[in-house]
Write a protein that holds these residues in place. Structure first.
Motif, PDB file in Angstrom:
ATOM      1  N   GLY A 211       5.187   5.058   7.338  1.00  0.00           N
ATOM      2  CA  GLY A 211       5.063   3.842   7.356  1.00  0.00           C
ATOM      3  C   GLY A 211       3.509   3.451   7.254  1.00  0.00           C
ATOM      4  N   GLY A 212       2.649   4.199   8.079  1.00  0.00           N
ATOM      5  CA  GLY A 212       1.288   4.021   8.372  1.00  0.00           C
ATOM      6  C   GLY A 212       0.599   4.155   6.704  1.00  0.00           C
ATOM      7  N   ASP A 213       0.908   5.089   6.051  1.00  0.00           N
ATOM      8  CA  ASP A 213       0.452   5.378   4.552  1.00  0.00           C
ATOM      9  C   ASP A 213       0.851   4.079   3.758  1.00  0.00           C
ATOM     10  OD1 ASP A 213       1.106   8.097   6.126  1.00  0.00           O
ATOM     11  OD2 ASP A 213       0.132   8.741   4.265  1.00  0.00           O
ATOM     12  N   GLU A 214       1.877   3.783   3.966  1.00  0.00           N
ATOM     13  CA  GLU A 214       2.357   2.288   3.098  1.00  0.00           C
ATOM     14  C   GLU A 214       1.242   1.414   3.338  1.00  0.00           C
ATOM     15  OE1 GLU A 214       6.154  -0.156   3.564  1.00  0.00           O
ATOM     16  OE2 GLU A 214       6.970   1.681   3.546  1.00  0.00           O
ATOM     17  N   VAL A 215       0.739   0.999   4.558  1.00  0.00           N
ATOM     18  CA  VAL A 215       0.054   0.246   4.831  1.00  0.00           C
ATOM     19  C   VAL A 215      -1.444   0.418   4.304  1.00  0.00           C
ATOM     20  CG1 VAL A 215      -1.136  -1.433   6.434  1.00  0.00           C
ATOM     21  CG2 VAL A 215       1.205  -0.727   6.764  1.00  0.00           C
ATOM     22  N   VAL A 216      -1.750   1.852   4.592  1.00  0.00           N
ATOM     23  CA  VAL A 216      -3.228   2.388   4.037  1.00  0.00           C
ATOM     24  C   VAL A 216      -3.120   2.144   2.643  1.00  0.00           C
ATOM     25  CG1 VAL A 216      -4.452   4.380   3.944  1.00  0.00           C
ATOM     26  CG2 VAL A 216      -3.479   4.122   6.130  1.00  0.00           C
ATOM     27  N   LYS A 217      -2.146   2.121   1.857  1.00  0.00           N
ATOM     28  CA  LYS A 217      -2.288   2.422   0.406  1.00  0.00           C
ATOM     29  C   LYS A 217      -2.355   0.871   0.017  1.00  0.00           C
ATOM     30  CE  LYS A 217       0.419   3.809  -3.702  1.00  0.00           C
ATOM     31  NZ  LYS A 217       1.801   4.023  -3.914  1.00  0.00           N
ATOM     32  N   ALA A 218      -1.467  -0.090   0.600  1.00  0.00           N
ATOM     33  CA  ALA A 218      -1.529  -1.561   0.325  1.00  0.00           C
ATOM     34  C   ALA A 218      -3.074  -2.053   0.441  1.00  0.00           C
ATOM     35  CB  ALA A 218      -0.445  -2.242   1.006  1.00  0.00           C
ATOM     36  N   LYS A 219      -3.500  -1.633   1.755  1.00  0.00           N
ATOM     37  CA  LYS A 219      -4.892  -2.345   2.097  1.00  0.00           C
ATOM     38  C   LYS A 219      -5.774  -1.614   1.042  1.00  0.00           C
ATOM     39  CE  LYS A 219      -3.956  -4.133   6.599  1.00  0.00           C
ATOM     40  NZ  LYS A 219      -4.384  -4.214   7.878  1.00  0.00           N
ATOM     41  N   ASN A 220      -5.778  -0.622   0.352  1.00  0.00           N
ATOM     42  CA  ASN A 220      -6.486  -0.116  -0.646  1.00  0.00           C
ATOM     43  C   ASN A 220      -7.844   0.140  -0.118  1.00  0.00           C
ATOM     44  OD1 ASN A 220      -6.946   0.723  -3.435  1.00  0.00           O
ATOM     45  ND2 ASN A 220      -7.475  -1.364  -4.273  1.00  0.00           N
ATOM     46  N   GLY A 221      -8.132   0.812   0.914  1.00  0.00           N
ATOM     47  CA  GLY A 221      -9.586   1.043   1.205  1.00  0.00           C
ATOM     48  C   GLY A 221     -10.043   0.211   2.337  1.00  0.00           C
ATOM     49  N   ALA A 222      -9.383  -0.814   2.541  1.00  0.00           N
ATOM     50  CA  ALA A 222      -9.833  -1.756   3.579  1.00  0.00           C
ATOM     51  C   ALA A 222      -8.940  -1.444   4.939  1.00  0.00           C
ATOM     52  CB  ALA A 222      -9.476  -3.041   3.263  1.00  0.00           C
TER      53      ALA A 222
END
Ligand SMILES: NC(=O)C1=CN([C@@H]2O[C@H](COP(=O)(O)OP(=O)(O)OC[C@H]3O[C@@H](n4cnc5c(N)ncnc54)[C@H](O)[C@@H]3O)[C@@H](O)[C@H]2O)C=CC1
Ligand SMILES: O=C([O-])CC(=O)C(=O)O
Length: 330
Positions: A211-222
Protein backbone atom coordinates in the motif's frame (compact mmCIF):
# COMPACT_ATOMS: atom_id res chain seq x y z
CA UNK A 1 -1.43 16.55 32.51
CA UNK A 2 -0.10 14.80 29.44
CA UNK A 3 2.76 16.24 27.40
CA UNK A 4 3.15 14.91 23.87
CA UNK A 5 6.13 15.88 21.75
CA UNK A 6 6.16 15.46 17.98
CA UNK A 7 9.68 15.30 16.48
CA UNK A 8 9.53 16.18 12.79
CA UNK A 9 6.43 18.28 13.45
CA UNK A 10 6.86 20.57 10.43
CA UNK A 11 6.86 17.71 7.93
CA UNK A 12 4.29 16.10 5.67
CA UNK A 13 3.16 13.78 8.45
CA UNK A 14 4.13 16.00 11.35
CA UNK A 15 1.78 18.88 10.52
CA UNK A 16 -1.50 16.98 10.04
CA UNK A 17 -0.57 14.66 12.92
CA UNK A 18 -0.10 17.67 15.18
CA UNK A 19 -3.43 19.07 13.98
CA UNK A 20 -5.19 15.83 14.93
CA UNK A 21 -3.45 15.71 18.32
CA UNK A 22 -4.43 19.35 18.98
CA UNK A 23 -8.06 18.23 18.83
CA UNK A 24 -7.66 15.85 21.77
CA UNK A 25 -8.87 17.03 25.18
CA UNK A 26 -6.51 14.43 26.73
CA UNK A 27 -3.35 16.33 25.83
CA UNK A 28 -2.40 19.33 27.95
CA UNK A 29 0.87 20.27 26.23
CA UNK A 30 1.66 19.66 22.58
CA UNK A 31 5.35 20.30 21.97
CA UNK A 32 6.43 20.60 18.35
CA UNK A 33 10.04 19.98 17.41
CA UNK A 34 11.73 20.10 14.02
CA UNK A 35 14.93 21.46 12.50
CA UNK A 36 12.81 23.98 10.51
CA UNK A 37 9.53 25.91 10.65
CA UNK A 38 8.07 24.84 14.01
CA UNK A 39 7.54 28.39 15.31
CA UNK A 40 5.08 28.96 12.45
CA UNK A 41 3.35 25.60 12.79
CA UNK A 42 3.01 26.11 16.54
CA UNK A 43 1.68 29.67 16.20
CA UNK A 44 -0.88 28.48 13.68
CA UNK A 45 -2.09 25.49 15.73
CA UNK A 46 -2.12 27.49 18.97
CA UNK A 47 -5.08 29.55 17.65
CA UNK A 48 -7.31 26.46 17.66
CA UNK A 49 -9.72 26.69 20.58
CA UNK A 50 -8.90 23.46 22.35
CA UNK A 51 -7.31 23.40 25.78
CA UNK A 52 -3.79 22.15 25.06
CA UNK A 53 -0.85 24.51 25.15
CA UNK A 54 1.22 24.40 21.96
CA UNK A 55 4.92 25.21 21.92
CA UNK A 56 7.31 25.26 18.97
CA UNK A 57 11.02 24.41 19.20
CA UNK A 58 13.45 24.57 16.34
CA UNK A 59 16.98 23.20 15.99
CA UNK A 60 19.17 21.03 18.15
CA UNK A 61 19.74 23.72 20.77
CA UNK A 62 15.99 23.69 21.53
CA UNK A 63 15.61 19.91 21.52
CA UNK A 64 16.08 19.56 25.29
CA UNK A 65 13.29 22.03 26.14
CA UNK A 66 11.05 20.41 23.51
CA UNK A 67 11.38 16.91 24.85
CA UNK A 68 11.99 17.38 28.59
CA UNK A 69 9.29 15.79 30.73
CA UNK A 70 7.34 14.34 27.78
CA UNK A 71 4.93 11.52 28.51
CA UNK A 72 4.75 10.51 24.84
CA UNK A 73 7.26 11.22 22.06
CA UNK A 74 6.09 10.64 18.49
CA UNK A 75 8.81 10.56 15.82
CA UNK A 76 7.88 11.16 12.17
CA UNK A 77 11.26 12.84 11.45
CA UNK A 78 13.39 12.02 8.45
CA UNK A 79 13.21 11.58 4.71
CA UNK A 80 10.40 9.78 2.87
CA UNK A 81 10.72 7.48 -0.15
CA UNK A 82 10.72 8.40 -3.81
CA UNK A 83 9.59 5.97 -6.54
CA UNK A 84 12.02 3.07 -6.94
CA UNK A 85 13.27 3.22 -3.35
CA UNK A 86 12.69 0.67 -0.60
CA UNK A 87 12.15 1.73 3.00
CA UNK A 88 15.56 0.25 3.76
CA UNK A 89 17.11 2.77 1.35
CA UNK A 90 16.11 5.45 3.90
CA UNK A 91 18.28 3.88 6.59
CA UNK A 92 21.39 5.84 5.61
CA UNK A 93 19.80 9.19 6.49
CA UNK A 94 17.06 8.30 8.97
CA UNK A 95 19.08 6.00 11.25
CA UNK A 96 21.19 8.83 12.64
CA UNK A 97 18.18 11.21 12.88
CA UNK A 98 16.28 8.66 14.97
CA UNK A 99 19.37 7.77 17.03
CA UNK A 100 19.94 11.42 17.96
CA UNK A 101 16.28 12.06 18.84
CA UNK A 102 16.26 8.87 20.92
CA UNK A 103 19.40 10.04 22.71
CA UNK A 104 17.65 13.28 23.70
CA UNK A 105 14.60 11.33 24.86
CA UNK A 106 16.77 8.93 26.89
CA UNK A 107 18.38 11.94 28.62
CA UNK A 108 15.42 14.27 29.10
CA UNK A 109 12.31 12.05 29.04
CA UNK A 110 13.52 8.54 29.92
CA UNK A 111 10.04 7.38 30.94
CA UNK A 112 8.30 8.62 27.80
CA UNK A 113 6.37 6.23 25.60
CA UNK A 114 8.24 6.30 22.29
CA UNK A 115 6.16 6.00 19.10
CA UNK A 116 8.39 5.54 16.07
CA UNK A 117 7.02 6.38 12.64
CA UNK A 118 10.28 7.12 10.77
CA UNK A 119 11.25 4.45 8.26
CA UNK A 120 12.56 1.87 8.06
CA UNK A 121 10.49 1.08 11.17
CA UNK A 122 11.84 -2.50 11.23
CA UNK A 123 15.27 -0.99 11.98
CA UNK A 124 14.52 2.35 13.65
CA UNK A 125 12.71 0.73 16.59
CA UNK A 126 15.77 -1.42 17.44
CA UNK A 127 17.84 1.78 17.15
CA UNK A 128 15.73 3.50 19.81
CA UNK A 129 15.86 0.42 22.05
CA UNK A 130 19.65 0.19 21.79
CA UNK A 131 20.08 3.90 22.55
CA UNK A 132 17.91 3.54 25.66
CA UNK A 133 19.94 0.48 26.71
CA UNK A 134 23.18 2.46 26.35
CA UNK A 135 21.74 5.14 28.63
CA UNK A 136 20.54 2.58 31.19
CA UNK A 137 16.88 3.62 30.86
CA UNK A 138 15.55 0.83 28.65
CA UNK A 139 12.06 -0.50 29.25
CA UNK A 140 10.82 -2.68 26.34
CA UNK A 141 7.22 -1.96 27.31
CA UNK A 142 7.58 1.71 26.37
CA UNK A 143 8.95 1.61 22.80
CA UNK A 144 6.58 1.14 19.86
CA UNK A 145 6.91 0.98 16.10
CA UNK A 146 3.78 2.54 14.62
CA UNK A 147 2.35 0.03 12.14
CA UNK A 148 -1.21 1.32 12.46
CA UNK A 149 -1.34 2.44 8.84
CA UNK A 150 -1.13 -1.20 7.77
CA UNK A 151 -4.19 -1.95 9.95
CA UNK A 152 -6.03 1.08 8.60
CA UNK A 153 -5.29 0.01 5.02
CA UNK A 154 -6.40 -3.55 5.76
CA UNK A 155 -9.77 -2.29 7.09
CA UNK A 156 -10.27 -0.07 4.08
CA UNK A 157 -9.31 -2.55 1.38
CA UNK A 158 -11.08 -5.55 2.92
CA UNK A 159 -14.16 -3.47 3.78
CA UNK A 160 -14.35 -2.36 0.16
CA UNK A 161 -14.20 -5.94 -1.09
CA UNK A 162 -16.76 -7.46 1.25
CA UNK A 163 -19.10 -4.47 1.22
CA UNK A 164 -18.65 -3.63 4.92
CA UNK A 165 -18.23 -0.24 6.56
CA UNK A 166 -14.38 -0.07 6.65
CA UNK A 167 -14.09 1.13 10.24
CA UNK A 168 -15.94 -1.97 11.46
CA UNK A 169 -13.47 -4.35 9.79
CA UNK A 170 -10.80 -5.32 12.30
CA UNK A 171 -7.87 -7.14 10.74
CA UNK A 172 -4.75 -7.99 12.74
CA UNK A 173 -1.62 -7.11 10.83
CA UNK A 174 1.53 -8.62 12.32
CA UNK A 175 5.20 -8.84 11.37
CA UNK A 176 7.02 -5.69 10.35
CA UNK A 177 6.43 -2.57 8.30
CA UNK A 178 7.84 -3.21 4.82
CA UNK A 179 6.49 -5.17 1.88
CA UNK A 180 6.70 -8.90 2.56
CA UNK A 181 7.16 -8.37 6.32
CA UNK A 182 3.61 -6.96 6.55
CA UNK A 183 1.35 -9.92 7.39
CA UNK A 184 -2.41 -9.27 7.39
CA UNK A 185 -4.32 -12.13 9.04
CA UNK A 186 -7.43 -12.01 6.86
CA UNK A 187 -8.49 -15.56 7.78
CA UNK A 188 -9.36 -14.20 11.26
CA UNK A 189 -11.57 -11.35 10.03
CA UNK A 190 -15.17 -12.31 10.83
CA UNK A 191 -17.13 -12.66 7.63
CA UNK A 192 -14.22 -11.94 5.29
CA UNK A 193 -12.65 -15.26 4.35
CA UNK A 194 -16.03 -16.80 3.56
CA UNK A 195 -16.80 -13.97 1.15
CA UNK A 196 -13.42 -13.86 -0.59
CA UNK A 197 -11.92 -16.33 -3.05
CA UNK A 198 -8.30 -17.47 -2.48
CA UNK A 199 -7.30 -15.27 -5.44
CA UNK A 200 -8.98 -12.23 -3.88
CA UNK A 201 -7.28 -12.93 -0.55
CA UNK A 202 -3.90 -13.17 -2.24
CA UNK A 203 -4.52 -9.95 -4.16
CA UNK A 204 -5.72 -7.91 -1.20
CA UNK A 205 -2.86 -9.24 0.96
CA UNK A 206 -0.42 -7.98 -1.63
CA UNK A 207 -2.21 -4.63 -1.80
CA UNK A 208 -1.93 -4.20 1.98
CA UNK A 209 1.74 -5.21 1.91
CA UNK A 210 2.52 -2.74 -0.85
CA UNK A 211 0.00 0.00 0.00
CA UNK A 212 2.86 2.38 0.74
CA UNK A 213 4.24 1.89 -2.77
CA UNK A 214 0.83 2.70 -4.23
CA UNK A 215 1.00 6.14 -2.59
CA UNK A 216 4.68 6.71 -3.42
CA UNK A 217 3.91 5.98 -7.06
CA UNK A 218 0.85 8.25 -7.15
CA UNK A 219 2.76 11.12 -5.50
CA UNK A 220 5.39 10.68 -8.21
CA UNK A 221 8.45 12.00 -6.38
CA UNK A 222 6.62 14.27 -3.91
CA UNK A 223 6.93 11.84 -1.01
CA UNK A 224 4.95 9.02 0.56
CA UNK A 225 1.79 8.66 2.62
CA UNK A 226 1.36 11.66 4.91
CA UNK A 227 -2.37 12.25 5.53
CA UNK A 228 -3.36 8.62 6.08
CA UNK A 229 -0.23 8.23 8.19
CA UNK A 230 -1.13 11.28 10.26
CA UNK A 231 -4.55 9.71 10.86
CA UNK A 232 -2.98 6.37 11.79
CA UNK A 233 -0.29 7.99 13.96
CA UNK A 234 -2.85 10.06 15.84
CA UNK A 235 -5.01 6.97 16.35
CA UNK A 236 -2.08 5.09 17.85
CA UNK A 237 -0.79 7.94 20.03
CA UNK A 238 -4.25 8.82 21.34
CA UNK A 239 -5.06 5.16 22.05
CA UNK A 240 -1.81 4.92 23.98
CA UNK A 241 -2.68 8.05 25.97
CA UNK A 242 -6.18 6.68 26.73
CA UNK A 243 -4.77 3.34 27.88
CA UNK A 244 -1.73 4.63 29.75
CA UNK A 245 -3.24 7.63 31.52
CA UNK A 246 -7.02 7.24 31.46
CA UNK A 247 -7.57 3.54 32.21
CA UNK A 248 -9.12 2.51 28.90
CA UNK A 249 -8.58 -1.08 27.67
CA UNK A 250 -7.17 -0.97 24.19
CA UNK A 251 -5.59 -3.60 21.96
CA UNK A 252 -3.55 -2.52 18.93
CA UNK A 253 -1.04 -4.33 16.74
CA UNK A 254 2.31 -2.59 17.10
CA UNK A 255 5.96 -3.46 16.47
CA UNK A 256 7.53 -4.16 19.85
CA UNK A 257 10.31 -6.08 21.55
CA UNK A 258 8.93 -9.53 22.24
CA UNK A 259 10.67 -9.40 25.63
CA UNK A 260 8.11 -6.75 26.62
CA UNK A 261 5.98 -9.73 27.71
CA UNK A 262 8.03 -12.94 27.56
CA UNK A 263 5.09 -15.12 28.59
CA UNK A 264 2.66 -13.60 26.12
CA UNK A 265 5.17 -13.75 23.29
CA UNK A 266 5.41 -17.55 23.56
CA UNK A 267 2.50 -17.95 21.17
CA UNK A 268 4.17 -15.73 18.54
CA UNK A 269 7.50 -17.51 19.02
CA UNK A 270 5.82 -20.82 18.33
CA UNK A 271 5.10 -19.51 14.84
CA UNK A 272 8.19 -17.40 14.10
CA UNK A 273 10.82 -19.23 16.21
CA UNK A 274 13.25 -17.60 18.62
CA UNK A 275 15.31 -15.70 16.08
CA UNK A 276 13.46 -12.38 16.11
CA UNK A 277 13.49 -9.95 19.01
CA UNK A 278 10.95 -7.63 17.40
CA UNK A 279 7.61 -8.31 15.74
CA UNK A 280 4.34 -6.48 15.34
CA UNK A 281 1.84 -8.29 17.56
CA UNK A 282 -1.53 -7.54 19.15
CA UNK A 283 -0.70 -5.67 22.35
CA UNK A 284 -2.93 -4.84 25.30
CA UNK A 285 -1.95 -1.26 26.14
CA UNK A 286 -2.07 0.10 29.68
CA UNK A 287 -0.31 2.22 32.33
CA UNK A 288 3.09 0.62 31.60
CA UNK A 289 2.68 0.69 27.84
CA UNK A 290 2.76 -2.97 26.80
CA UNK A 291 0.69 -4.71 29.50
CA UNK A 292 0.60 -8.00 27.62
CA UNK A 293 1.24 -9.48 24.21
CA UNK A 294 -1.81 -11.36 22.98
CA UNK A 295 -1.80 -14.46 20.78
CA UNK A 296 -1.57 -13.87 17.04
CA UNK A 297 -4.09 -16.70 16.68
CA UNK A 298 -4.41 -19.42 14.09
CA UNK A 299 -3.17 -18.91 10.55
CA UNK A 300 -4.39 -20.20 7.22
CA UNK A 301 -1.87 -22.18 5.17
CA UNK A 302 -1.56 -19.18 2.85
CA UNK A 303 -0.69 -16.92 5.79
CA UNK A 304 1.76 -19.48 7.12
CA UNK A 305 3.53 -19.50 3.76
CA UNK A 306 4.09 -15.72 4.03
CA UNK A 307 5.84 -15.96 7.39
CA UNK A 308 9.19 -17.47 6.37
CA UNK A 309 9.93 -14.69 3.88
CA UNK A 310 8.98 -12.09 6.49
CA UNK A 311 11.16 -13.60 9.20
CA UNK A 312 14.27 -13.69 7.00
CA UNK A 313 13.86 -10.05 5.93
CA UNK A 314 13.06 -8.81 9.43
CA UNK A 315 16.09 -10.56 10.88
CA UNK A 316 18.39 -8.53 8.63
CA UNK A 317 16.52 -5.27 9.30
CA UNK A 318 16.73 -5.73 13.07
CA UNK A 319 20.43 -6.61 13.02
CA UNK A 320 21.12 -3.53 10.89
CA UNK A 321 19.51 -1.23 13.47
CA UNK A 322 21.15 -2.94 16.44
CA UNK A 323 24.62 -2.91 14.83
CA UNK A 324 24.27 0.74 13.87
CA UNK A 325 23.98 1.79 17.50
CA UNK A 326 26.70 -0.63 18.62
CA UNK A 327 29.02 1.07 16.13
CA UNK A 328 27.88 4.62 17.05
CA UNK A 329 29.77 6.72 19.55
CA UNK A 330 27.12 7.84 22.06
N1 LIG B 1 5.39 4.12 9.93
C1 LIG B 1 4.70 4.33 8.83
O1 LIG B 1 3.70 3.65 8.59
C2 LIG B 1 5.06 5.44 7.91
C3 LIG B 1 6.28 6.05 8.01
N2 LIG B 1 6.62 7.09 7.18
C4 LIG B 1 7.94 7.69 7.35
O2 LIG B 1 7.83 8.91 8.11
C5 LIG B 1 8.96 9.74 7.83
C6 LIG B 1 8.53 11.17 7.59
O3 LIG B 1 7.78 11.26 6.40
P1 LIG B 1 7.20 12.68 5.86
O4 LIG B 1 6.58 13.42 6.97
O5 LIG B 1 6.45 12.40 4.65
O6 LIG B 1 8.58 13.41 5.48
P2 LIG B 1 8.83 15.00 5.35
O7 LIG B 1 10.14 15.16 4.65
O8 LIG B 1 7.64 15.67 4.80
O9 LIG B 1 8.97 15.47 6.86
C7 LIG B 1 10.01 15.05 7.67
C8 LIG B 1 10.31 16.14 8.66
O10 LIG B 1 11.40 15.69 9.48
C9 LIG B 1 12.19 16.82 9.74
N3 LIG B 1 13.52 16.44 10.21
C10 LIG B 1 14.60 16.05 9.50
N4 LIG B 1 15.64 15.83 10.33
C11 LIG B 1 15.18 16.05 11.59
C12 LIG B 1 15.77 16.00 12.87
N5 LIG B 1 17.07 15.67 13.04
N6 LIG B 1 15.02 16.30 13.95
C13 LIG B 1 13.71 16.65 13.79
N7 LIG B 1 13.10 16.73 12.61
C14 LIG B 1 13.83 16.43 11.52
C15 LIG B 1 12.22 17.59 8.44
O11 LIG B 1 12.64 18.93 8.63
C16 LIG B 1 10.77 17.46 8.00
O12 LIG B 1 9.99 18.54 8.48
C17 LIG B 1 9.68 9.08 6.65
O13 LIG B 1 10.78 8.36 7.12
C18 LIG B 1 8.62 8.13 6.10
O14 LIG B 1 9.20 7.06 5.40
C19 LIG B 1 5.73 7.54 6.25
C20 LIG B 1 4.50 6.96 6.12
C21 LIG B 1 4.08 5.84 6.89
O1 LIG C 1 5.71 3.59 1.84
C1 LIG C 1 6.39 4.41 2.49
O2 LIG C 1 7.58 4.66 2.27
C2 LIG C 1 5.73 5.07 3.66
C3 LIG C 1 5.13 4.04 4.50
O3 LIG C 1 5.77 3.45 5.34
C4 LIG C 1 3.75 3.65 4.20
O4 LIG C 1 3.03 4.37 3.49
O5 LIG C 1 3.35 2.57 4.66
Amino acid sequence: MVKVTVCGAAGGIGQPLSLLLKQSPRISHLSLYDIVNTPGVAADLSHINTQSKVTGHVGNEQLKEAIEGSDVVVIPAGVPRKPGMTRDDLFKINASIVRDLATAAAKYAPKAFMCIISNPVNSTVPIVAEVFKKHGVYDPRRIFGVTTLDIVRASTFIGGLIGAEPSTVACKVVGGHSGHTILPLISQVPGASGKLTPEQIEKVTNRIQFGGDEVVKAKNGAGSATLSMAYAGARFALNLVEAAFFGKSIVECTYVQLDADKQGAQDTKRVIGNELQYFSVPVALGPNGVESILPIGSLSSFEQSLFSKAVAELKGNIAKGTNFVAESKL
